[in-house]
Structure formats: structure tokens, C-alpha cells
Scaffold this motif. Structure first.
Motif, short mmCIF file in Angstrom:
data_model
loop_
_atom_site.label_atom_id
_atom_site.label_comp_id
_atom_site.label_asym_id
_atom_site.label_seq_id
_atom_site.Cartn_x
_atom_site.Cartn_y
_atom_site.Cartn_z
N SER A 47 0.89 -1.21 0.13
CA SER A 47 -0.08 0.09 -0.08
C SER A 47 0.83 1.35 0.13
O SER A 47 2.00 1.20 0.32
CB SER A 47 -0.98 -0.26 1.14
OG SER A 47 -0.23 0.03 2.59
N SER A 48 0.20 2.29 -0.15
CA SER A 48 1.06 3.69 -0.22
C SER A 48 -0.03 4.72 0.14
O SER A 48 -1.13 4.79 -0.09
CB SER A 48 1.73 3.90 -1.43
OG SER A 48 0.89 4.18 -2.56
N THR A 98 3.49 3.55 12.78
CA THR A 98 3.21 4.50 12.04
C THR A 98 4.52 5.17 11.19
O THR A 98 5.47 5.51 11.79
CB THR A 98 2.91 5.80 12.95
OG1 THR A 98 1.64 5.52 13.68
CG2 THR A 98 2.72 7.20 12.20
N PRO A 99 4.48 5.40 9.88
CA PRO A 99 5.68 5.78 9.10
C PRO A 99 6.16 7.25 9.54
O PRO A 99 5.01 7.92 9.76
CB PRO A 99 5.06 5.82 7.68
CG PRO A 99 3.87 4.77 7.77
CD PRO A 99 3.40 4.90 9.17
N ASP A 100 7.36 7.51 9.74
CA ASP A 100 7.59 8.80 10.06
C ASP A 100 8.51 9.75 9.09
O ASP A 100 8.52 11.02 9.21
CB ASP A 100 8.47 8.81 11.22
CG ASP A 100 9.69 8.05 11.19
OD1 ASP A 100 9.84 7.52 10.35
OD2 ASP A 100 10.57 7.94 12.29
N VAL A 101 8.76 9.15 8.16
CA VAL A 101 9.61 9.82 6.85
C VAL A 101 8.93 9.18 5.48
O VAL A 101 8.60 8.11 5.44
CB VAL A 101 10.95 9.65 6.83
CG1 VAL A 101 11.60 10.38 8.11
CG2 VAL A 101 11.56 8.23 6.87
N TYR A 105 8.85 1.04 3.58
CA TYR A 105 9.03 0.36 4.69
C TYR A 105 8.34 -1.12 4.38
O TYR A 105 7.57 -1.31 3.59
CB TYR A 105 7.88 0.78 5.66
CG TYR A 105 8.36 2.36 6.42
CD1 TYR A 105 8.81 2.50 7.47
CD2 TYR A 105 7.76 3.38 5.42
CE1 TYR A 105 9.21 3.92 7.82
CE2 TYR A 105 8.08 4.73 5.88
CZ TYR A 105 8.76 4.81 7.08
OH TYR A 105 8.99 6.27 7.58
N VAL A 106 9.16 -1.98 5.22
CA VAL A 106 8.81 -3.62 4.89
C VAL A 106 8.40 -3.82 6.31
O VAL A 106 9.44 -3.90 7.42
CB VAL A 106 9.85 -4.55 4.29
CG1 VAL A 106 9.44 -5.83 4.58
CG2 VAL A 106 10.22 -3.96 3.11
N PHE A 107 7.18 -4.18 6.62
CA PHE A 107 6.73 -4.72 8.00
C PHE A 107 6.46 -6.14 7.87
O PHE A 107 5.68 -6.58 7.01
CB PHE A 107 5.10 -4.08 8.13
CG PHE A 107 4.58 -3.93 9.11
CD1 PHE A 107 5.28 -3.93 10.63
CD2 PHE A 107 3.29 -4.06 9.54
CE1 PHE A 107 4.86 -3.69 11.78
CE2 PHE A 107 2.79 -4.02 10.72
CZ PHE A 107 3.58 -3.86 11.95
N TYR A 126 5.05 -0.85 2.59
CA TYR A 126 4.35 0.43 2.64
C TYR A 126 5.06 1.38 1.94
O TYR A 126 6.37 1.47 2.26
CB TYR A 126 3.90 0.88 4.02
CG TYR A 126 2.99 1.94 4.14
CD1 TYR A 126 1.93 2.28 3.63
CD2 TYR A 126 3.55 3.20 4.43
CE1 TYR A 126 1.19 3.41 3.80
CE2 TYR A 126 3.35 4.52 4.48
CZ TYR A 126 1.93 4.62 4.06
OH TYR A 126 1.30 5.94 4.20
N VAL A 127 4.65 2.23 0.98
CA VAL A 127 5.43 3.42 0.63
C VAL A 127 4.79 4.62 1.05
O VAL A 127 3.50 4.71 0.62
CB VAL A 127 5.54 3.38 -0.97
CG1 VAL A 127 6.42 4.36 -1.40
CG2 VAL A 127 6.34 1.77 -1.49
#
Length: 129
Positions: A47-48, A98-101, A105-107, A126-127
């Protein structure tokens, strides 16, 4: 050719599918499959969008004959440079971060099937914008 029995597929022990009923096997049947473990991802695998709380999970763990239970270990093995994002609820079936930048991200969830020692790894990408 021999006549088919009503109830669909049945493979006898050891192992195999243990459900035999009219209509065959569906997603609601309990399945114990020798040598096979699996989990279903909950939430999108990719997702993004905006940097908001991301919730992902795994469900329906299917055990093999030696499994006595399962444990979950969530991590963020890939984060963009400068990120300090962390995993919340990392030992449960559903976790979040929670993405911060901005970036990718790979979760990851590693489900361990105790007793059998097998693991299943599920990656969610997640992008953030």
C-alpha cells in the motif's frame, strides 16, 4: 471408474485433510495438514499514501500434526533513512506502526509454530508519501 462418495475429498491419516462432509471442503472447515503450515495476511500486502498509522495482521494459522501453538514476532527490517518508526504490539497476531518519513517500509511478521519448529514469514510493503 469407481463412483465418487458424497462429501468431496478425504485423505486418510497420517496427515492429510481430515474433513469429509457434503459439499466438500471450504474456508470454514478445520484443516490439519501433515507437514503444512500457513497463515492468511490481514490487510494489504502493499500500500502507499499518507504517513498514518498502518495496521496489519495475520489470521487463520493452519497447524500441522506436531504444532502445539504459535507465536508472532513483528519487525520493520527495512525503513527509509532517518526513520525512527517502531512496531507496536509486536508479539500479537495484529500489529501496527506509523511511518515517520517518506519512503519504503517493509513490515514483517514471523509466525512460529511451536512444537513443530516451523515458521511462516509474511511481508507487508508500505510506501509513504
Amino acid at each position: 471408474m469407481a463412483a465418487q462418495n458424497a462429501g468431496g475429498l478425504k485423505i486418510t491419516p497420517p496427515g492429510g485433510l481430515q474433513e469429509n462432509r457434503p459439499g466438500g471442503i471450504d474456508a470454514n472447515n478445520w484443516r490439519v495438514i501433515q507437514g503444512h503450515v500457513s497463515v492468511d495476511p490481514f490487510g494489504p500486502l502493499s500500500s502507499s499514501g499518507a504517513r498514518v498509522n498502518q495496521v496489519r495482521g495475520v489470521r487463520n494459522p493452519r497447524k500441522d500434526a506436531k504444532t502445539t501453538g504459535f507465536t508472532y514476532a513483528w519487525t520493520l527490517p527495512t525503513v527509509p533513512g532517518g526513520s525512527t518508526a517502531t512496531v507496536n504490539n509486536g508479539s500479537t497476531a495484529t500489529a501496527n506502526f506509523t511511518p515517520d518519513v517518506a519512503g519504503t517500509y517493509v513490515f514483517r511478521c514471523v509466525t512460529t509454530f511451536t512444537g513443530s519448529g516451523k515458521t511462516v514469514t509474511t511481508n507487508f510493503t508500505y510506501v509513504s508519501a
